[in-house]
Design a protein around this motif. Sequence first.
Motif, PDB file in Angstrom:
ATOM      1  N   GLU A 293      -4.232   2.665   2.680  1.00  0.00           N
ATOM      2  CA  GLU A 293      -4.194   1.218   2.570  1.00  0.00           C
ATOM      3  C   GLU A 293      -2.994   0.789   1.721  1.00  0.00           C
ATOM      4  N   ALA A 294      -2.699   1.555   0.680  1.00  0.00           N
ATOM      5  CA  ALA A 294      -1.567   1.243  -0.184  1.00  0.00           C
ATOM      6  C   ALA A 294      -0.252   1.390   0.580  1.00  0.00           C
ATOM      7  N   ASN A 295      -0.197   2.301   1.489  1.00  0.00           N
ATOM      8  CA  ASN A 295       1.024   2.548   2.261  1.00  0.00           C
ATOM      9  C   ASN A 295       1.139   1.658   3.490  1.00  0.00           C
ATOM     10  N   MET A 296       0.107   1.008   3.897  1.00  0.00           N
ATOM     11  CA  MET A 296       0.118   0.175   5.097  1.00  0.00           C
ATOM     12  C   MET A 296       0.675  -1.203   4.765  1.00  0.00           C
ATOM     13  N   THR A 297       1.245  -1.843   5.777  1.00  0.00           N
ATOM     14  CA  THR A 297       1.736  -3.200   5.612  1.00  0.00           C
ATOM     15  C   THR A 297       0.764  -4.170   6.240  1.00  0.00           C
ATOM     16  N   THR A 298       0.794  -5.360   5.723  1.00  0.00           N
ATOM     17  CA  THR A 298      -0.108  -6.371   6.274  1.00  0.00           C
ATOM     18  C   THR A 298       0.560  -7.000   7.484  1.00  0.00           C
ATOM     19  N   LYS A 299      -0.192  -7.800   8.246  1.00  0.00           N
ATOM     20  CA  LYS A 299       0.359  -8.483   9.412  1.00  0.00           C
ATOM     21  C   LYS A 299       1.454  -9.447   8.972  1.00  0.00           C
ATOM     22  N   GLN A 300       1.253 -10.097   7.835  1.00  0.00           N
ATOM     23  CA  GLN A 300       2.252 -11.036   7.334  1.00  0.00           C
ATOM     24  C   GLN A 300       3.552 -10.298   7.003  1.00  0.00           C
TER      25      GLN A 300
ATOM     26  N   LEU B 114     -17.153  12.245   0.547  1.00  0.00           N
ATOM     27  CA  LEU B 114     -16.980  10.811   0.720  1.00  0.00           C
ATOM     28  C   LEU B 114     -15.917  10.286  -0.259  1.00  0.00           C
ATOM     29  N   ARG B 115     -15.942  10.800  -1.467  1.00  0.00           N
ATOM     30  CA  ARG B 115     -14.983  10.385  -2.469  1.00  0.00           C
ATOM     31  C   ARG B 115     -13.571  10.743  -1.990  1.00  0.00           C
ATOM     32  N   GLN B 116     -13.389  11.880  -1.436  1.00  0.00           N
ATOM     33  CA  GLN B 116     -12.088  12.308  -0.922  1.00  0.00           C
ATOM     34  C   GLN B 116     -11.638  11.397   0.217  1.00  0.00           C
ATOM     35  N   ILE B 117     -12.562  11.061   1.093  1.00  0.00           N
ATOM     36  CA  ILE B 117     -12.246  10.193   2.222  1.00  0.00           C
ATOM     37  C   ILE B 117     -11.828   8.814   1.697  1.00  0.00           C
ATOM     38  N   LEU B 118     -12.579   8.311   0.713  1.00  0.00           N
ATOM     39  CA  LEU B 118     -12.258   7.010   0.136  1.00  0.00           C
ATOM     40  C   LEU B 118     -10.884   7.041  -0.547  1.00  0.00           C
ATOM     41  N   ASP B 119     -10.581   8.107  -1.242  1.00  0.00           N
ATOM     42  CA  ASP B 119      -9.268   8.240  -1.878  1.00  0.00           C
ATOM     43  C   ASP B 119      -8.155   8.217  -0.829  1.00  0.00           C
ATOM     44  N   LYS B 120      -8.399   8.947   0.237  1.00  0.00           N
ATOM     45  CA  LYS B 120      -7.388   8.991   1.300  1.00  0.00           C
ATOM     46  C   LYS B 120      -7.236   7.618   1.935  1.00  0.00           C
TER      47      LYS B 120
END
Length: 148
Positions: A16-23, A5-11
């Motif tokens: 999330e850090a690499n994704m852009t928001t809708k704005q 689970l920790r690995q999944i959360l890290d991934k």
Amino acid sequence: MEHTLRQILDKLDKMEANMTTKQELEEIKANMATKQELAEIKAELEKVKANMITKQELQEVKANMATKQELQEVKANMATKQELQEVKANMATKQDFTLVQQAVLETNEIVKRLETKIDSHEKLLTLLSHRSLEHEAAISSIRFILTK
């Protein structure tokens, strides 16, 4: 399992850090050109390229153009209309040329007649000088006979 689970959360955090928001996505869309706009810009660029001159063509034009100084020199060396009119006024006409030519021919005839007369006078002077020498010789011989 907790480790997984920790690995999944890290991934997920990394994603999330690499994704852009809708704005952010809307801002990117607002700043980007569409394919149609890009095609129009490319067409405009091609028109500009077609109308542009190359460096070599520019150098050729510069080489064939007169400088301001050369133009001033040409202007300085050109005759004005007034100067041209003065030259025309001072030039001999065809009629003047014909008259001069006629005068030269008449003068030539006069010179030939004078040469003929001078030759005749030279012959006469030569003949007279021979006679004068003969007379002086005769007078000398008469004096010689009388003085004896």
